[in-house]
Every structure is written in structure tokens, then in C-alpha cells.
Design an enzyme around this catalytic site. Sequence first.
Site, mmCIF file in Angstrom:
data_model
loop_
_atom_site.group_PDB
_atom_site.id
_atom_site.type_symbol
_atom_site.label_atom_id
_atom_site.label_comp_id
_atom_site.label_asym_id
_atom_site.label_seq_id
_atom_site.Cartn_x
_atom_site.Cartn_y
_atom_site.Cartn_z
ATOM 1 N N SER A 180 0.834 -1.204 0.000
ATOM 2 C CA SER A 180 0.000 0.000 0.000
ATOM 3 C C SER A 180 0.867 1.252 0.000
ATOM 4 C CB SER A 180 -0.913 0.012 1.224
ATOM 5 O OG SER A 180 -1.820 -1.062 1.184
HETATM 6 N N1 SAH Z 1 -0.780 -4.294 3.896
HETATM 7 C C1 SAH Z 1 -0.201 -4.836 2.690
HETATM 8 C C2 SAH Z 1 -1.212 -4.735 1.576
HETATM 9 C C3 SAH Z 1 -1.015 -5.735 0.534
HETATM 10 S S1 SAH Z 1 -2.272 -5.699 -0.712
HETATM 11 C C4 SAH Z 1 1.060 -4.087 2.319
HETATM 12 O O1 SAH Z 1 1.073 -2.856 2.455
HETATM 13 O O2 SAH Z 1 2.014 -4.686 1.850
HETATM 14 C C5 SAH Z 1 -3.565 -6.644 0.044
HETATM 15 C C6 SAH Z 1 -3.196 -8.046 0.417
HETATM 16 O O3 SAH Z 1 -4.397 -8.697 0.842
HETATM 17 C C7 SAH Z 1 -2.637 -8.891 -0.722
HETATM 18 O O4 SAH Z 1 -1.389 -9.396 -0.345
HETATM 19 C C8 SAH Z 1 -3.675 -10.008 -0.888
HETATM 20 O O5 SAH Z 1 -3.110 -11.252 -1.250
HETATM 21 C C9 SAH Z 1 -4.298 -10.053 0.492
HETATM 22 N N2 SAH Z 1 -5.641 -10.637 0.568
HETATM 23 C C10 SAH Z 1 -6.674 -10.516 -0.301
HETATM 24 N N3 SAH Z 1 -7.747 -11.185 0.141
HETATM 25 C C11 SAH Z 1 -7.393 -11.749 1.340
HETATM 26 C C12 SAH Z 1 -8.064 -12.562 2.293
HETATM 27 N N4 SAH Z 1 -9.342 -12.947 2.136
HETATM 28 N N5 SAH Z 1 -7.400 -12.941 3.398
HETATM 29 C C13 SAH Z 1 -6.114 -12.563 3.589
HETATM 30 N N6 SAH Z 1 -5.405 -11.816 2.717
HETATM 31 C C14 SAH Z 1 -6.049 -11.400 1.609
#
Ligand code: SAH
Length: 222
Positions: A68
Site C-alpha cells: 500500500s
Molecule cells: N498491507 C499490505 C497490503 C497488501 S495488498 C502491504 O502494504 O504490503 C492486500 C493483500 O491482501 C494482498 O497481499 C492479498 O493477497 C491479500 N488478501 C486478499 N484477500 C485476502 C483474504 N481474504 N485474506 C487474507 N489476505 C487477503
Amino acid sequence: MRLGPITSDRFSQDRLHLVQELRSRGIHDERVLEAVAGIPRERFLDGQYAAHAYDDSALPIGEGQTISQPYTVAYQTQALDLKPGEKVLELGTGSGYQTAILAKMGVRVYTIERHVALLEQARKRLESLEFHRIISRAGDGTRGWPEYAPYDAILVTAGAPDVPESLTKQLSTEGGRLVIPIGDKKKQVMYLIRRNGEKLSGEALADFSFVPLIGSEGWALR
Ligand code: SAH
């Protein structure tokens, strides 16, 4: 502002500039700004992207996912209004950067990521930065993590079609907070949902754009 242990690495100036930029964009919680100042975002990015760690932008982390944007991380963290020692569930570990910011805020972090490869990489990064107390698992987080519930706060870092009922059920009945982007697969509105007893109240905060939350109480995997 007091800085964390990282003061003289080659990114320290960039990190301070990022904090100034976040401040100018309306992030005012000093504890959040201190956490951003104290976490090396470049350590959550691979090779070519590390050089851009202090641009205020989302960047690829593999598996079609993104880390993010720092503003988004700061915004969500500020909206959670965390107090040290609180128990926080994060959905979407991704790179682990937001996870590190939460841990730096002094809360007890539980985090779930559906991509095993991302979770393993995030775990290594968090360990190498001496965050040894973060509890994590791979899987679909939309059903929450009932074993450790209730949570003082739940943070969803992917865009949901609606509020997963399992999450509100696992919020503390005494002022539990859920911060979650809700909308379509491209654009969402950030919501802050508060729980007091069985009463839930929601507040729409601002527009954002996240990758989709995929799972039994999220979007279906096509
Ligand atoms: N906070 C992270 C955001 C990554 S993007 C950062 O800043 O690096 C969002 C993430 O949510 C992705 O890695 C995706 O694989 C994960 N995601 C999507 N659906 C999900 C679910 N149902 N349970 C857990 N993770 C999930």
C-alpha cells in the site's frame, strides 16, 4: 519528534521527507508519524523497487499484489486510533510493511495473508527487523481468526464488497474498531465501524483504491 533507531542509513533523509509529506497531507497522529519514521520501507521491497521505497506510491510485491501507498498505511493506522497493548487483527499481510507499522505502535498483531509465498517473505522481513511477537497465518482472512477474538481493532488492507459479518462479530464489544475499504473492485470508500455492545455504527471517511479482498466473505476468485 523523536526518531527510532534508524537515523543514519542511506534512506534516512527520504524517510524524513516522507513523514513531512504525510504531515502535509493531514496525518497528524504523532505516534503514527513516529512509526513511519522508524520502519525502513525499502526492506519490504525487492531489488528494483527498493529505490522507490519513499515515493508515496503503491508498488508491486509479486502475486499481482501491491504494497500500500505510505499515505494509505498512515491513514488507516491513524483511523484505528490504537493504544499500546491493544489486540489488532490485520487482513492482507502482503509485504508486511503495514504489519511492522502496527507492531511499532506497540499493539499485539495478528495477521492473515492468502498468498503463502507473500506471507513467508513477510515473516522473514519482520523477523530480520526483530519483530518476533507477530502472530500470522496463511489463508482466507474474511472469516477472521476466532481463536484469538475479540480484537480491539481490525484492519482490512484489501477492498471488500461489503462488511464481512465474521469480522464485526470478532470485534470487542467495548469500543472495537474496524477500518475497511468497501466498494467495487477498483474504487472503495474507507469505513470506520465502531462496536459498542451489539450496536454497530459506521462512518464513511474517504475514497481509496485497493486490490480486491478475495474470500468466502469477500469477492469470489474468478
Ligand atoms: N498491507 C499490505 C497490503 C497488501 S495488498 C502491504 O502494504 O504490503 C492486500 C493483500 O491482501 C494482498 O497481499 C492479498 O493477497 C491479500 N488478501 C486478499 N484477500 C485476502 C483474504 N481474504 N485474506 C487474507 N489476505 C487477503
